[in-house]
Design a protein around this motif. Sequence first.
Motif, mmCIF file in Angstrom:
data_model
loop_
_atom_site.group_PDB
_atom_site.id
_atom_site.type_symbol
_atom_site.label_atom_id
_atom_site.label_comp_id
_atom_site.label_asym_id
_atom_site.label_seq_id
_atom_site.Cartn_x
_atom_site.Cartn_y
_atom_site.Cartn_z
ATOM 1 N N ASP A 147 15.497 -27.199 28.500
ATOM 2 C CA ASP A 147 16.670 -26.365 28.760
ATOM 3 C C ASP A 147 16.235 -24.931 28.479
ATOM 4 N N VAL A 148 16.140 -24.102 29.524
ATOM 5 C CA VAL A 148 15.538 -22.780 29.338
ATOM 6 C C VAL A 148 16.360 -21.892 28.412
ATOM 7 N N ALA A 149 17.705 -22.031 28.424
ATOM 8 C CA ALA A 149 18.588 -21.227 27.566
ATOM 9 C C ALA A 149 18.100 -19.787 27.500
ATOM 10 N N GLY A 150 18.091 -19.128 28.652
ATOM 11 C CA GLY A 150 17.498 -17.808 28.763
ATOM 12 C C GLY A 150 18.384 -16.679 28.274
ATOM 13 N N ALA A 151 17.785 -15.485 28.257
ATOM 14 C CA ALA A 151 18.516 -14.288 27.865
ATOM 15 C C ALA A 151 19.487 -13.876 28.965
ATOM 16 N N GLY A 152 20.514 -13.168 28.563
ATOM 17 C CA GLY A 152 21.534 -12.721 29.497
ATOM 18 C C GLY A 152 22.910 -13.188 29.096
ATOM 19 N N GLY A 153 22.947 -14.092 28.118
ATOM 20 C CA GLY A 153 24.219 -14.557 27.566
ATOM 21 C C GLY A 153 24.304 -14.172 26.096
ATOM 22 N N THR A 154 24.685 -15.120 25.262
ATOM 23 C CA THR A 154 24.843 -14.855 23.836
ATOM 24 C C THR A 154 23.506 -14.533 23.177
ATOM 25 N N SER A 155 23.491 -13.458 22.409
ATOM 26 C CA SER A 155 22.333 -13.126 21.584
ATOM 27 C C SER A 155 22.628 -13.559 20.159
ATOM 28 N N TRP A 156 21.903 -14.568 19.680
ATOM 29 C CA TRP A 156 22.147 -15.041 18.322
ATOM 30 C C TRP A 156 21.594 -14.085 17.272
ATOM 31 N N ILE A 157 20.761 -13.159 17.697
ATOM 32 C CA ILE A 157 20.382 -12.065 16.799
ATOM 33 C C ILE A 157 21.619 -11.232 16.492
ATOM 34 N N LYS A 158 22.397 -10.906 17.532
ATOM 35 C CA LYS A 158 23.617 -10.127 17.317
ATOM 36 C C LYS A 158 24.641 -10.913 16.503
ATOM 37 N N VAL A 159 24.775 -12.199 16.800
ATOM 38 C CA VAL A 159 25.719 -13.017 16.039
ATOM 39 C C VAL A 159 25.376 -12.978 14.546
ATOM 40 N N GLU A 160 24.099 -13.197 14.232
ATOM 41 C CA GLU A 160 23.700 -13.242 12.825
ATOM 42 C C GLU A 160 23.764 -11.868 12.166
ATOM 43 N N SER A 161 23.575 -10.815 12.952
ATOM 44 C CA SER A 161 23.665 -9.480 12.358
ATOM 45 C C SER A 161 25.085 -9.182 11.882
ATOM 46 N N TYR A 162 26.084 -9.761 12.580
ATOM 47 C CA TYR A 162 27.462 -9.598 12.127
ATOM 48 C C TYR A 162 27.708 -10.326 10.804
ATOM 49 N N ARG A 163 26.939 -11.388 10.578
ATOM 50 C CA ARG A 163 27.123 -12.196 9.357
ATOM 51 C C ARG A 163 26.329 -11.678 8.175
ATOM 52 N N SER A 164 25.272 -10.944 8.415
ATOM 53 C CA SER A 164 24.276 -10.711 7.377
ATOM 54 C C SER A 164 24.772 -9.823 6.240
ATOM 55 N N HIS A 165 25.560 -8.791 6.573
ATOM 56 C CA HIS A 165 25.998 -7.813 5.560
ATOM 57 C C HIS A 165 24.793 -7.226 4.824
ATOM 58 N N GLN A 166 23.675 -7.180 5.535
ATOM 59 C CA GLN A 166 22.454 -6.590 4.986
ATOM 60 C C GLN A 166 22.046 -5.447 5.905
ATOM 61 N N THR A 167 21.956 -4.269 5.343
ATOM 62 C CA THR A 167 21.680 -3.082 6.151
ATOM 63 C C THR A 167 20.405 -3.230 6.966
ATOM 64 N N LEU A 168 19.368 -3.778 6.369
ATOM 65 C CA LEU A 168 18.091 -3.922 7.070
ATOM 66 C C LEU A 168 18.257 -4.757 8.334
ATOM 67 N N ARG A 169 18.888 -5.934 8.214
ATOM 68 C CA ARG A 169 19.055 -6.809 9.372
ATOM 69 C C ARG A 169 20.006 -6.207 10.400
ATOM 70 N N GLU A 170 21.061 -5.571 9.952
ATOM 71 C CA GLU A 170 22.004 -4.962 10.880
ATOM 72 C C GLU A 170 21.334 -3.859 11.694
ATOM 73 N N GLN A 171 20.508 -3.053 11.051
ATOM 74 C CA GLN A 171 19.810 -1.986 11.757
ATOM 75 C C GLN A 171 18.703 -2.538 12.650
ATOM 76 N N ALA A 172 17.968 -3.518 12.149
ATOM 77 C CA ALA A 172 16.863 -4.085 12.923
ATOM 78 C C ALA A 172 17.360 -4.799 14.173
ATOM 79 N N ALA A 173 18.558 -5.358 14.121
ATOM 80 C CA ALA A 173 19.101 -6.060 15.286
ATOM 81 C C ALA A 173 19.189 -5.154 16.509
ATOM 82 N N GLU A 174 19.393 -3.862 16.290
ATOM 83 C CA GLU A 174 19.474 -2.911 17.401
ATOM 84 C C GLU A 174 18.173 -2.881 18.206
ATOM 85 N N ALA A 175 17.043 -3.048 17.512
ATOM 86 C CA ALA A 175 15.749 -3.004 18.193
ATOM 87 C C ALA A 175 15.527 -4.221 19.084
ATOM 88 N N PHE A 176 16.319 -5.284 18.865
ATOM 89 C CA PHE A 176 16.120 -6.540 19.592
ATOM 90 C C PHE A 176 17.292 -6.869 20.519
#
Length: 344
Positions: free
Chosen positions: A216-245
């Motif tokens: 199942d290719v589950a390709g990019a173009g839909g949900t980004s689980w990086i973005k999902v987890e960045s909302y959960r992290s409450h960690q400045t490093l991860r929230e900022q790094a998510a922008e790069a990805f």
Amino acid sequence: MEHDQTERRKNEHIDICLTEEVEGQGISTGLEKFRFKHRALPEIDFAEIDLSTEFLGKKVSSPFLISSMTGGTKRAWEINQRLAKSAEAEGWALGVGSMRAAIQEARSVYSFEVRKLAPSIPIFANIGAVQLNYGFTIEECKKAIDLIEADGLILHVNSLQEVFQPEGDTNFKNLLPKIEEVAKALEVPIGVKEVGMGIDSETATRLMEVGVDFIDVAGAGGTSWIKVESYRSHQTLREQAAEAFKGWGNATAECLIEIRKDLPNMPLIASGGLKNGVDAAKSIALGADLAGYGRALLHNAVDDSEQALSDQLKRIRFELQTAMFGIGASSIAELKQTQSLRQS
């Protein structure tokens, strides 16, 4: 304690996917780059268009999959009930969410028990492949299958999600040999899927070589689980790094084209950002056997009315059938062979 943490994470995932902007940015499925050449005289009867197909040796009435989404909580069980009932009624295959919670804690099992609501359709159990490096063995894989009377097992790979997840498991070292052991031991087909970053042809080939039965290719173009987890992290490093990805991943269309070219006989599921039946038609014309939908269905799956979800599945089916009529394809086999899809 671990069960409570897992339950909280599952509910947070649902809330974030429903309320936040979680699609990748600067990247798309790639399907919008393709257009069908309309055939003004299709020479077929719309009513006779056949959407049935075969997947892993099983006849299915339509080439659709409800992709793995959730489980492990009361709210997830309510969602899975609606998904299972609608999938059974409309002839869609169904994947459940990660069953780690059910394997580790018996009180979570009920939230994945969909077979009694969907007795005739293909159902896929689901475990994170990385758990094979954190204590899971062939026995846990067999248990996941047995718990829900599944027709197959999906091992999902989600390396970057785990990196951005505050409690993530990030040891993905030497997983191929362990996947091979599982594939050899199981009596049902085993598949591997990404969760929204796409599977490239090289990886698909290596998976095929160790005995994986479908991708199942589950390709990019839909949900980004990086973005999902960045909302959960409450960690400045991860929230900022998510922008790069925010634009990371392999587009769904790109994955389909590459894998089908190199692995012409590999059973292949297209998912990752699909929203309608025209997306399904394009995906099948590019090489997919089934078209999978996840977050696109979630809003209607949390609705108290099952009618909205059922209507959505009917609409997607109608859109696929209409696209096939527009190019004169009377069956899924003909859609796979069409020369009408052009890159725009």
